[in-house]
Design a protein around this motif. Structure first.
Motif, short mmCIF file in Angstrom:
data_model
loop_
_atom_site.label_atom_id
_atom_site.label_comp_id
_atom_site.label_asym_id
_atom_site.label_seq_id
_atom_site.Cartn_x
_atom_site.Cartn_y
_atom_site.Cartn_z
N ALA A 1 -0.72 -3.27 3.74
CA ALA A 1 -1.23 -1.92 3.51
C ALA A 1 -0.29 -0.84 4.01
O ALA A 1 -0.50 0.34 3.72
N ASP B 1 -6.27 2.12 6.86
CA ASP B 1 -6.51 1.40 5.61
C ASP B 1 -7.69 0.44 5.73
O ASP B 1 -7.93 -0.16 6.78
N GLY C 1 0.81 -1.20 0.00
CA GLY C 1 0.00 0.00 0.00
C GLY C 1 0.85 1.26 0.00
O GLY C 1 2.03 1.25 -0.37
N ALA D 1 -9.25 -2.83 3.39
CA ALA D 1 -9.15 -3.74 2.25
C ALA D 1 -10.43 -4.55 2.18
O ALA D 1 -10.80 -5.22 3.15
N LEU E 1 -1.26 -8.83 0.71
CA LEU E 1 -1.37 -7.38 0.82
C LEU E 1 -0.76 -6.91 2.12
O LEU E 1 -1.08 -7.43 3.19
N LEU F 1 -3.42 -3.17 8.75
CA LEU F 1 -4.74 -2.99 8.14
C LEU F 1 -5.75 -2.66 9.23
O LEU F 1 -5.97 -3.45 10.15
N SER G 1 -3.79 -10.71 4.07
CA SER G 1 -3.48 -9.34 4.46
C SER G 1 -2.73 -9.33 5.78
O SER G 1 -3.06 -10.10 6.70
N ARG H 1 -7.18 0.79 -6.07
CA ARG H 1 -7.18 1.69 -4.91
C ARG H 1 -8.26 2.73 -5.17
O ARG H 1 -8.20 3.46 -6.16
N ASP I 1 -5.59 4.25 2.68
CA ASP I 1 -5.97 3.56 1.45
C ASP I 1 -7.27 2.80 1.63
O ASP I 1 -7.54 2.23 2.69
N GLN I 2 -8.06 2.80 0.57
CA GLN I 2 -9.19 1.88 0.45
C GLN I 2 -8.91 1.00 -0.76
O GLN I 2 -8.91 1.48 -1.90
N ILE I 3 -8.65 -0.26 -0.49
CA ILE I 3 -8.25 -1.19 -1.54
C ILE I 3 -9.37 -2.18 -1.76
O ILE I 3 -9.83 -2.84 -0.82
#
Length: 483
Positions: A347, A352, A307, A354, A345, A390, A385, A328, A312-314
């Motif tokens: 992040a 964040d 990330g 996900a 992942l 996260l 993740s 993203r 972030d918004q994944i």
């Protein structure tokens, strides 16, 4: 006394007129090769030469054809010289213009061309009396024969090598600019896969050139260059520079790179892909900044996603047992991947989220909340993740009667959001949320707002073991099963 007849007496006026001097020597049209037809630089070593001679003072004097003044008919000729050596005698072509094409090639380099009138007076027996008029001023003619040297491959201008890595030869520009060095004043032509795409002139001092191509579509191109000297001689094509145009999409490895053994890493913060071989540049990374669609084939190897330092918004959507796509949120880029053995992942920093998205079919979506969270739609490619980096793990079911199964562990603090879809679109008991205590000593408590129909919150508390807890927010759920 002998008588002699009377003699006739004549009055003679003798006019001794000097032979005219040619007023000009020039290359004939078509003999001055190259980009300029007036620079007296030519690749033709036997160019046709034109001489201008004012024949007014030669009225009544015949033109003498032939190549041997000693025996040719009396009259006048026009002799042409190269560097003081006779090249031949020019023939009249009209309007006081005379033309000759040398039988012997001029030497490479600078040649000085002059001309003069030749007067032939009759004498018997021969040889005739031959007089030479003054020589004209010299015309400097440069002869260049043979191909110029082959250029080195062109280089993609650093500022035109977009995408975040300025030496990977991958660019989002459809009209990229290339630089290099040729002979001073040479005409440089660029070719993409053998087709002419650009042309420019090298500088008169250093020979440096900078040429922007015409529009190129997405794809991989072999860029070569030729140079044309002042005489029109053209070099062989240079060796090729491989350049990828990725204005709309990039496929890796494709023809851009080579499949490598080991993981492929996508760094969303840096905007790079690493893990392919055959990539130019010091880092070996490929820049993907500004490329809307990136397609990755990892060759049945792992794919690691990093990330950014920010929030972030994944969003991840699996499309097969070894395939899926990821983006993203807020960034206009979709990363699709195939032949992935494991998707991971990290992040990194920031707050964040996900989210894994299901399909439009009825299915089970599982989430194991541990130090490494594993979320999976049916048997499609799972997302692993790093839970410590996260803040929230999201689950988004779509149409169909779905089961969302969340298994918690006492190893981490975590937050899960599960959206099973619109309850009004499902039959009663259609979407099920299962909460499973994976460590065995957790206490499930109602979270903020309590448990209500369709949506609510639970907290799995491990106060008796590690003090960790997992919060589960849910919506669109018709049935809750606790285990």
């Amino acid at each position: 006394m002998t008588q002699f007849p009377s003699l006739n007496v004549y009055n003679l006026n003798l006019a001794n007129v000097a032979a005219p001097v040619p007023s000009g020597v020039a290359l004939a049209p078509g003999s001055d090769t190259g980009s300029s037809s007036t620079d007296n630089v030519t690749a033709n070593a036997t160019p046709t030469l034109l001489v201008r001679l004012d024949t007014t003072n030669l009225a009544g004097v015949a033109f003498s054809a032939g190549t041997n003044p000693a025996t040719d008919p009396p009259g006048y000729k026009v002799a042409v010289y190269g560097n003081g050596t006779l090249l031949g005698y020019a023939l009249p072509v009209g309007g006081d213009i005379f033309s000759v094409t040398p039988a012997v090639a001029l030497s490479n380099g600078l040649n000085f061309i002059t001309a003069r009138a030749v007067i032939i007076d009759p004498r018997s027996p021969t040889p005739h009396a031959v007089g030479l008029g003054p020589e004209s001023g010299a015309l400097a003619v440069r002869i260049i024969t043979g191909s110029p040297g082959t250029l080195g491959p062109p280089d993609l201008l650093s500022s035109a090598d977009t995408g975040g890595v300025d030496d990977d030869n991958v660019t989002t520009l459809t009209r990229p600019t290339f630089v290099g060095t040729a002979a001073p004043n040479a005409i440089v032509r660029l070719y993409a896969n053998g087709l002419l795409v650009g042309e420019g002139t090298a500088s008169s001092g250093t020979g440096a050139y900078q040429i922007t191509t015409g529009s190129l579509g997405d794809g991989v191109y072999q860029i070569t260059a030729t140079q044309e000297d002042l005489a029109g001689n053209v070099s062989s094509p240079s060796s090729a520079l491989k350049v990828t145009i990725a204005n709309q999409s990039l496929t890796l490895p494709g023809a851009t790179a080579v499949q490598n053994v080991g993981p492929v890493t996508v760094d969303l913060g840096a905007g790079t892909v690493n893990g392919y071989a055959g990539v130019p540049g010091a880092s070996g990374k490929i820049g993907i900044v500004g490329i809307p669609f990136v397609n990755l084939d990892t060759g049945n190897g792992p794919l690691d996603i990093l990330g950014t330092p920010g929030d972030d918004q994944i969003a991840y959507r699996p499309t097969g047992a070894a395939a899926g796509n990821l983006n993203r949120v807020g960034v206009g880029q979709l990363i699709a991947f195939t032949a992935v053995s494991q998707l991971s992942l990290d992040a990194l920093a920031g707050s964040d989220l996900a989210t894994i998205a299901g399909t439009n079919n009825p299915e089970t979506i599982t989430a194991l909340v541990d130090t490494t969270a594993v979320s999976q739609v049916a048997t499609l490619l799972a997302l692993r993740s790093v839970t410590g980096s996260l803040e929230r793990l999201g689950i988004q079911a779509l149409a169909g009667n779905d089961v969302i199964a969340v298994t918690t562990k006492d190893t981490v603090n975590a937050w899960v959001t599960a959206d099973a879809g619109d309850p009004g679109a499902n039959t009663p008991n259609g979407d099920v949320l299962r909460i499973i205590d994976g460590s065995g000593r957790g206490q499930l408590q109602n979270g903020p707002g309590g448990a209500i129909t369709g949506s609510g919150s639970f907290i799995m508390n491990y106060a008796k073991t590690t003090g960790r807890q997992t919060r589960i927010d849910y919506s669109g759920v018709e049935k809750i099963v606790k285990r």
